[in-house]
Design a protein around this motif. Structure first.
Motif, PDB file in Angstrom:
ATOM      1  N   PHE A  71       1.706   9.054  -6.106  1.00  0.00           N
ATOM      2  CA  PHE A  71       2.180  10.405  -5.825  1.00  0.00           C
ATOM      3  C   PHE A  71       3.195  10.844  -6.881  1.00  0.00           C
ATOM      4  O   PHE A  71       3.130  11.975  -7.385  1.00  0.00           O
ATOM      5  CB  PHE A  71       2.799  10.450  -4.424  1.00  0.00           C
ATOM      6  CG  PHE A  71       3.251  11.806  -3.998  1.00  0.00           C
ATOM      7  CD1 PHE A  71       2.333  12.806  -3.716  1.00  0.00           C
ATOM      8  CD2 PHE A  71       4.600  12.105  -3.873  1.00  0.00           C
ATOM      9  CE1 PHE A  71       2.741  14.067  -3.319  1.00  0.00           C
ATOM     10  CE2 PHE A  71       5.022  13.355  -3.480  1.00  0.00           C
ATOM     11  CZ  PHE A  71       4.089  14.341  -3.203  1.00  0.00           C
ATOM     12  N   GLY A  73       0.821  -1.213   0.000  1.00  0.00           N
ATOM     13  CA  GLY A  73       0.000   0.000   0.000  1.00  0.00           C
ATOM     14  C   GLY A  73       0.849   1.254   0.000  1.00  0.00           C
ATOM     15  O   GLY A  73       0.559   2.220  -0.718  1.00  0.00           O
ATOM     16  N   ALA A  74       1.918   1.254   0.798  1.00  0.00           N
ATOM     17  CA  ALA A  74       2.820   2.403   0.819  1.00  0.00           C
ATOM     18  C   ALA A  74       3.532   2.564  -0.518  1.00  0.00           C
ATOM     19  O   ALA A  74       3.710   3.693  -1.010  1.00  0.00           O
ATOM     20  CB  ALA A  74       3.839   2.239   1.948  1.00  0.00           C
ATOM     21  N   SER A 107       1.065   4.001  -3.002  1.00  0.00           N
ATOM     22  CA  SER A 107       0.861   5.424  -2.705  1.00  0.00           C
ATOM     23  C   SER A 107       2.013   6.251  -3.242  1.00  0.00           C
ATOM     24  O   SER A 107       1.799   7.323  -3.819  1.00  0.00           O
ATOM     25  CB  SER A 107       0.743   5.647  -1.194  1.00  0.00           C
ATOM     26  OG  SER A 107      -0.400   5.055  -0.692  1.00  0.00           O
ATOM     27  N   THR A 108       3.227   5.760  -3.072  1.00  0.00           N
ATOM     28  CA  THR A 108       4.400   6.472  -3.580  1.00  0.00           C
ATOM     29  C   THR A 108       4.377   6.544  -5.101  1.00  0.00           C
ATOM     30  O   THR A 108       4.679   7.591  -5.686  1.00  0.00           O
ATOM     31  CB  THR A 108       5.681   5.771  -3.096  1.00  0.00           C
ATOM     32  OG1 THR A 108       5.664   5.698  -1.676  1.00  0.00           O
ATOM     33  CG2 THR A 108       6.921   6.508  -3.555  1.00  0.00           C
ATOM     34  N   ASN A 159      -7.173  10.279  -3.460  1.00  0.00           N
ATOM     35  CA  ASN A 159      -6.773   9.104  -4.228  1.00  0.00           C
ATOM     36  C   ASN A 159      -5.511   8.482  -3.647  1.00  0.00           C
ATOM     37  O   ASN A 159      -5.406   7.254  -3.548  1.00  0.00           O
ATOM     38  CB  ASN A 159      -6.544   9.460  -5.693  1.00  0.00           C
ATOM     39  CG  ASN A 159      -7.830   9.645  -6.434  1.00  0.00           C
ATOM     40  OD1 ASN A 159      -8.883   9.230  -5.983  1.00  0.00           O
ATOM     41  ND2 ASN A 159      -7.753  10.299  -7.577  1.00  0.00           N
ATOM     42  N   ILE A 160      -4.567   9.303  -3.282  1.00  0.00           N
ATOM     43  CA  ILE A 160      -3.315   8.783  -2.738  1.00  0.00           C
ATOM     44  C   ILE A 160      -3.543   8.124  -1.382  1.00  0.00           C
ATOM     45  O   ILE A 160      -3.101   7.001  -1.140  1.00  0.00           O
ATOM     46  CB  ILE A 160      -2.260   9.906  -2.629  1.00  0.00           C
ATOM     47  CG1 ILE A 160      -1.841  10.363  -4.020  1.00  0.00           C
ATOM     48  CG2 ILE A 160      -1.039   9.418  -1.852  1.00  0.00           C
ATOM     49  CD1 ILE A 160      -0.975  11.606  -4.011  1.00  0.00           C
ATOM     50  N   ALA A 161      -4.244   8.809  -0.504  1.00  0.00           N
ATOM     51  CA  ALA A 161      -4.375   8.324   0.876  1.00  0.00           C
ATOM     52  C   ALA A 161      -5.432   7.238   1.026  1.00  0.00           C
ATOM     53  O   ALA A 161      -5.156   6.151   1.544  1.00  0.00           O
ATOM     54  CB  ALA A 161      -4.696   9.499   1.799  1.00  0.00           C
ATOM     55  N   ASN A 162      -6.629   7.513   0.576  1.00  0.00           N
ATOM     56  CA  ASN A 162      -7.747   6.609   0.867  1.00  0.00           C
ATOM     57  C   ASN A 162      -7.863   5.443  -0.103  1.00  0.00           C
ATOM     58  O   ASN A 162      -8.106   4.305   0.316  1.00  0.00           O
ATOM     59  CB  ASN A 162      -9.063   7.386   0.877  1.00  0.00           C
ATOM     60  CG  ASN A 162      -9.105   8.403   1.992  1.00  0.00           C
ATOM     61  OD1 ASN A 162      -8.350   8.328   2.945  1.00  0.00           O
ATOM     62  ND2 ASN A 162      -9.985   9.380   1.855  1.00  0.00           N
ATOM     63  N   GLU A 163      -7.728   5.732  -1.368  1.00  0.00           N
ATOM     64  CA  GLU A 163      -7.990   4.694  -2.362  1.00  0.00           C
ATOM     65  C   GLU A 163      -6.950   3.578  -2.330  1.00  0.00           C
ATOM     66  O   GLU A 163      -7.276   2.422  -2.562  1.00  0.00           O
ATOM     67  CB  GLU A 163      -8.094   5.292  -3.761  1.00  0.00           C
ATOM     68  CG  GLU A 163      -9.224   6.297  -3.933  1.00  0.00           C
ATOM     69  CD  GLU A 163     -10.597   5.721  -3.639  1.00  0.00           C
ATOM     70  OE1 GLU A 163     -10.837   4.532  -3.911  1.00  0.00           O
ATOM     71  OE2 GLU A 163     -11.439   6.479  -3.121  1.00  0.00           O
ATOM     72  N   THR A 164      -5.704   3.922  -2.053  1.00  0.00           N
ATOM     73  CA  THR A 164      -4.700   2.855  -1.959  1.00  0.00           C
ATOM     74  C   THR A 164      -4.949   1.978  -0.735  1.00  0.00           C
ATOM     75  O   THR A 164      -4.807   0.760  -0.816  1.00  0.00           O
ATOM     76  CB  THR A 164      -3.275   3.429  -1.917  1.00  0.00           C
ATOM     77  OG1 THR A 164      -3.169   4.368  -0.864  1.00  0.00           O
ATOM     78  CG2 THR A 164      -2.912   4.078  -3.230  1.00  0.00           C
ATOM     79  N   GLN A 165      -5.366   2.595   0.373  1.00  0.00           N
ATOM     80  CA  GLN A 165      -5.684   1.791   1.558  1.00  0.00           C
ATOM     81  C   GLN A 165      -6.927   0.937   1.318  1.00  0.00           C
ATOM     82  O   GLN A 165      -7.015  -0.187   1.789  1.00  0.00           O
ATOM     83  CB  GLN A 165      -5.874   2.695   2.782  1.00  0.00           C
ATOM     84  CG  GLN A 165      -4.594   3.296   3.280  1.00  0.00           C
ATOM     85  CD  GLN A 165      -3.565   2.241   3.647  1.00  0.00           C
ATOM     86  OE1 GLN A 165      -3.870   1.212   4.238  1.00  0.00           O
ATOM     87  NE2 GLN A 165      -2.318   2.494   3.264  1.00  0.00           N
TER      88      GLN A 165
END
Length: 156
Positions: A117, A109-110, A113-114, A139-145
């Motif tokens: 981004f 997930g991280a 996100s990277t 999108n970066i924070a919530n959708e990847t999680q």
């Protein structure tokens, strides 16, 4: 469905794909230990309820001869200890596998996100003028999680 799983697999970089395959082997190993641990319970309960099986059952009689124990009560105690040991090893392997799966999912997930981004940062200036920055952050924070929790964890 299989094509979607493959597309998710190919999104991952090479190191994450290797870790993914290693985790699949670990999951198979965990299943093997679960089968051994769970099948030892009825075997022990059967032996404890009917000690005469030591003489009549081939498996129990061979194990009795190999154990080096010369009385039935000691053999039942040894068999119970081995059953408990099998369940304990199964639980330890299961805990370790679950821990490694959680680490992999969060790391993936991280990583996603990277990548997302970096994708947004590498867009031209016009893209950033036309897009809402709060939507990009969402999108970066919530959708990847959400992807990790709703797709990747169940897939594993």
């Amino acid at each position: 469905m299989f094509k979607k799983i493959l597309s998710i697999y190919w999104i991952l970089d090479r190191n994450l794909r290797i870790k993914f395959l290693q985790l699949q082997v670990l999951i198979i190993l965990m299943a093997f230990f679960e089968i051994i641990g769970l099948s030892s319970i009825p075997a022990f309960m059967t032996l404890a309820s009917n000690p005469d099986l030591i003489n009549s059952n081939f498996f129990y009689s061979q194990f009795f001869k190999l154990s080096g124990v010369y009385n039935y009560d000691g053999f039942i105690l040894l068999f119970g200890f081995l059953s408990l040991l099998a369940i304990s090893v199964s639980s330890i392997v299961s805990i370790y596998t679950t821990w490694k799966l959680a680490i992999f999912a969060n790391y993936t997930g991280a990583d996603l996100s990277t990548k997302l981004f970096s994708y947004y940062l590498n867009q031209n200036w016009q893209f950033h003028l036309n897009e809402n920055s709060s939507l990009l952050i969402k999108n970066i924070a919530n959708e990847t999680q959400r992807f990790v929790g709703g797709v990747l964890n169940p897939l594993m």
